[in-house]
Each structure stands twice: as C-alpha cells, then as structure tokens.
Design a protein around this motif. Sequence first.
Motif, PDB file in Angstrom:
ATOM      1  N   LEU A 166       1.038  -1.302  -0.276  1.00  0.00           N
ATOM      2  CA  LEU A 166      -0.004  -0.040   0.111  1.00  0.00           C
ATOM      3  C   LEU A 166       0.745   1.016   0.271  1.00  0.00           C
ATOM      4  O   LEU A 166       1.856   1.459   1.141  1.00  0.00           O
ATOM      5  CB  LEU A 166      -0.825   0.263   0.968  1.00  0.00           C
ATOM      6  CG  LEU A 166      -1.754  -0.813   1.158  1.00  0.00           C
ATOM      7  CD1 LEU A 166      -2.525  -1.024   2.529  1.00  0.00           C
ATOM      8  CD2 LEU A 166      -2.713  -1.125  -0.203  1.00  0.00           C
ATOM      9  N   PRO A 167       0.147   2.449  -0.690  1.00  0.00           N
ATOM     10  CA  PRO A 167       1.124   3.538  -0.510  1.00  0.00           C
ATOM     11  C   PRO A 167       0.755   4.444   0.544  1.00  0.00           C
ATOM     12  O   PRO A 167       0.112   4.169   1.173  1.00  0.00           O
ATOM     13  CB  PRO A 167       0.421   4.643  -1.893  1.00  0.00           C
ATOM     14  CG  PRO A 167      -0.791   3.431  -1.775  1.00  0.00           C
ATOM     15  CD  PRO A 167      -0.769   2.407  -1.636  1.00  0.00           C
ATOM     16  N   LYS A 168       2.608   4.848   1.230  1.00  0.00           N
ATOM     17  CA  LYS A 168       2.478   5.721   2.141  1.00  0.00           C
ATOM     18  C   LYS A 168       1.893   6.625   1.666  1.00  0.00           C
ATOM     19  O   LYS A 168       2.406   7.099   1.244  1.00  0.00           O
ATOM     20  CB  LYS A 168       3.548   5.364   3.342  1.00  0.00           C
ATOM     21  CG  LYS A 168       3.628   6.420   4.365  1.00  0.00           C
ATOM     22  CD  LYS A 168       5.396   5.948   3.914  1.00  0.00           C
ATOM     23  CE  LYS A 168       5.605   6.191   6.056  1.00  0.00           C
ATOM     24  NZ  LYS A 168       6.627   6.089   6.837  1.00  0.00           N
ATOM     25  N   MET A 169       0.672   7.353   3.082  1.00  0.00           N
ATOM     26  CA  MET A 169       0.848   8.579   2.879  1.00  0.00           C
ATOM     27  C   MET A 169       0.630   9.838   4.263  1.00  0.00           C
ATOM     28  O   MET A 169       0.181   8.983   5.447  1.00  0.00           O
ATOM     29  CB  MET A 169      -0.386   8.870   2.118  1.00  0.00           C
ATOM     30  CG  MET A 169      -1.320  10.273   1.981  1.00  0.00           C
ATOM     31  SD  MET A 169      -2.670  10.611   1.514  1.00  0.00           S
ATOM     32  CE  MET A 169      -3.691   9.458   2.696  1.00  0.00           C
ATOM     33  N   ASP A 170       1.063  10.275   4.422  1.00  0.00           N
ATOM     34  CA  ASP A 170       1.708  11.475   5.705  1.00  0.00           C
ATOM     35  C   ASP A 170       0.366  12.685   5.667  1.00  0.00           C
ATOM     36  O   ASP A 170       0.744  13.542   4.262  1.00  0.00           O
ATOM     37  CB  ASP A 170       2.909  11.272   5.952  1.00  0.00           C
ATOM     38  CG  ASP A 170       3.984  11.060   6.232  1.00  0.00           C
ATOM     39  OD1 ASP A 170       3.719   9.709   7.170  1.00  0.00           O
ATOM     40  OD2 ASP A 170       4.571  10.711   5.599  1.00  0.00           O
ATOM     41  N   LEU A 171      -0.206  12.905   6.358  1.00  0.00           N
ATOM     42  CA  LEU A 171      -1.711  14.078   6.634  1.00  0.00           C
ATOM     43  C   LEU A 171      -1.351  14.213   7.703  1.00  0.00           C
ATOM     44  O   LEU A 171      -1.348  13.961   8.911  1.00  0.00           O
ATOM     45  CB  LEU A 171      -2.622  12.688   6.612  1.00  0.00           C
ATOM     46  CG  LEU A 171      -4.264  13.672   5.594  1.00  0.00           C
ATOM     47  CD1 LEU A 171      -4.130  13.996   4.852  1.00  0.00           C
ATOM     48  CD2 LEU A 171      -5.563  12.893   6.272  1.00  0.00           C
ATOM     49  N   LYS A 172      -0.984  15.326   7.210  1.00  0.00           N
ATOM     50  CA  LYS A 172      -1.481  16.828   8.910  1.00  0.00           C
ATOM     51  C   LYS A 172      -2.214  17.688   8.304  1.00  0.00           C
ATOM     52  O   LYS A 172      -2.730  18.492   7.254  1.00  0.00           O
ATOM     53  CB  LYS A 172       0.508  17.852   8.684  1.00  0.00           C
ATOM     54  CG  LYS A 172       0.177  18.066   9.818  1.00  0.00           C
ATOM     55  CD  LYS A 172       1.963  18.913   9.701  1.00  0.00           C
ATOM     56  CE  LYS A 172       2.252  19.836  10.770  1.00  0.00           C
ATOM     57  NZ  LYS A 172       3.160  20.334  10.419  1.00  0.00           N
ATOM     58  N   PHE A 173      -3.199  17.648   9.880  1.00  0.00           N
ATOM     59  CA  PHE A 173      -4.410  19.049   9.958  1.00  0.00           C
ATOM     60  C   PHE A 173      -3.757  20.316  11.006  1.00  0.00           C
ATOM     61  O   PHE A 173      -3.675  19.819  12.288  1.00  0.00           O
ATOM     62  CB  PHE A 173      -5.638  18.250  10.382  1.00  0.00           C
ATOM     63  CG  PHE A 173      -6.532  17.023   9.567  1.00  0.00           C
ATOM     64  CD1 PHE A 173      -6.523  16.995   8.023  1.00  0.00           C
ATOM     65  CD2 PHE A 173      -7.352  16.110   9.868  1.00  0.00           C
ATOM     66  CE1 PHE A 173      -6.191  16.128   7.351  1.00  0.00           C
ATOM     67  CE2 PHE A 173      -7.767  14.796   9.114  1.00  0.00           C
ATOM     68  CZ  PHE A 173      -7.709  15.252   7.776  1.00  0.00           C
TER      69      PHE A 173
END
Length: 335
Positions: free
Chosen positions: A62-69
């Motif tokens: 699975l592709p890695k995704m770093d999310l920041k709010f």
Amino acid sequence: MIKMSEAFDPFNVSDADDLFTATVTPTPAPFEPVAPVKTRVPSFNIKPQYVVQDKAPPINVLPKMDLKFKLFEEVTSKALPGIGEDGTVELFVEGKVMAQAESSISRIPPFTLQITSPPSSECDIVYQNFCKVQSERKIQVSKQRSIKCKVDIPQQKAECEMLRYSMTVETKNMPLLVQSKATLKDKICRVGIQIRSNLSNEGDINDLSISIPIPNTMQESTVKITRGADTGTWDECKRMVTWKIGTLAHGQSVLVSVEAEISHTMAQLLAEYDDISSAKFNEKIHCPVLVRCSSSSDTLTDFALSASPWMEDPSNLSLQQEQSYRLLHRVPTRK
C-alpha cells in the motif's frame, strides 16, 4: 592281451595331437622400466555453485501517506450578564482547517474525513471542492452530528485549506477564569482583575494581555497602576490601561489593578445618593475588561476531526493534528 613292456593307452591313441591341439606360450620380453607419468592433483579450492531461482512475484504494498491537519479558531466571547465568573460564556467562533499531504507515489490517495460538530443549527461548514460529503447523522447521546466526507486532494501541496466553519455556542469551559471588581473609597475608584489558567487546559496560555478602558467618569490625569506596574502601560490618547503578561503557565494566576479619582460630575452625582451601590452609579462607573490570549495546543469548541483510508483506494495513512486558537474575551466589571 596286454603287453607289460608297452605303455598303457586306455583310449588307444598313439599321438597326442589326435586328441588336443597344443598351444605354445611365447617367452615374455625382458622387463624395461617405464618413465613416471605426471598426474594432476585435484584442487580443493572449489567455488560454490549457486542456483539462481526465479524471482518471487511482487507483493502489493500500500502507498504510504503522511497527513497533517491544522485546526485554528478565531474566537470572540463575552460573559453573559448576571452570571458569575464560573458561569456561562457565549462564543462566536470562526474556524479553519488546513491540510498537508505527502505520498510515496506520484499522487495523493483519497481518504475518509470524519467530522464531529455541533448541530447544523449552531455550526455552519463550508467545504472546498475536493471535500465531498458522503453521509451525515445525528448522535443521540451528545446531540452532535457526525459527518463523513471523501477528500481527494488534487496534488501534493505544502498546505491547502480544506474547510471553514462558524458557530455561536455557549460554554462553561473557558481556558481562563476571569474575576474583576470595582470599589470606591474617598472618591478613589479602584478596579482589580484576577485571571487564572484553567486546570483542564492542554498547555500554557500564550500572548496574554489585559486591557481596561477608563470611562469619562474617572479623571485621566489621576490614573495609577497599583498592581502589575512592570507589565502595565497607560495610553492617555486611547484612555486604555494594558498589561502584557505573556505566558501564563498551566494552573497559574495573575492579579493586576488600577485606580483613579472619579470626575467632578460623578462626585456631584454621588452627593445625591446615600447608597453608592445604586444601579445608576454602577452604570456610570462601568469598566469592562478585555482579555486577549492564544494557545498552540488546544481549541475552544467540540469541533473534532479524524481520518482513515478510503476503502476503494486504500493507503497506509498516518495522521498528525495541530490545534490552536486566538481569543478576545470581554468581561463586565463586577461591583
């Protein structure tokens, strides 16, 4: 009759060749030594032979995704009349949510955004085009609403606005507990303010400042800062006393005060009243308190966010959130 002088021949054969053919063995040649033969001694430094097997089929990673709010709230509040320092406060909130996404592939996979907010009658949300509402339901226990959105950020950006919200709500859980009081003695009016950081705060209070506008019922030439003189200033043009406290640590408190003589008009008015606590006097001596502060680790509302992978296009998602607010709080002076 057998003759004894003759050799006995039982088969009556006189010649040996009549029965067997004789074989003569030739005389072997004399032995001559043979030159030694050189033989190759086998080497034991044998390199191992590796068998190359076919590569295993690739595994779907699975592709890695770093999310920041980043959730920021601009809040204006006022203490409702007739309520004590621990009473109800009305909040006017303008909130904004910024999003930042990075992916291990050339695109940003979509994700599910879960929002928990007050009911639509109290909270209005405006979404960007890439944030689509999928469902909305009411939470019976908390009387809030749960909103599910599909977010498909068009490309990797440093930061982009995802949504805005505005609401007007009432709360008793303020980050600051403010108490103010005005007293009059010998024509000298003194206003004192005490502020304490709420123990339920996530962190310290930053950029704290306290301002008191001095009304015309007090003589500007007699204004004197009696507590907090090292942090307080008097602006005669604005008729404003301001204390710049800075950081107020978690659970700590601060006390400031100012005093001034009442005006001649106010002194004449007092001469007509035996009871200086009358409603008319209280209106004349009114000194509201303005408190400004901010926080980089908390918010003032129940607006909450969470994120999870979109099931039809999954990813290995990690989420980081930052919350902050800036507050302008208005408190009437108590007598």
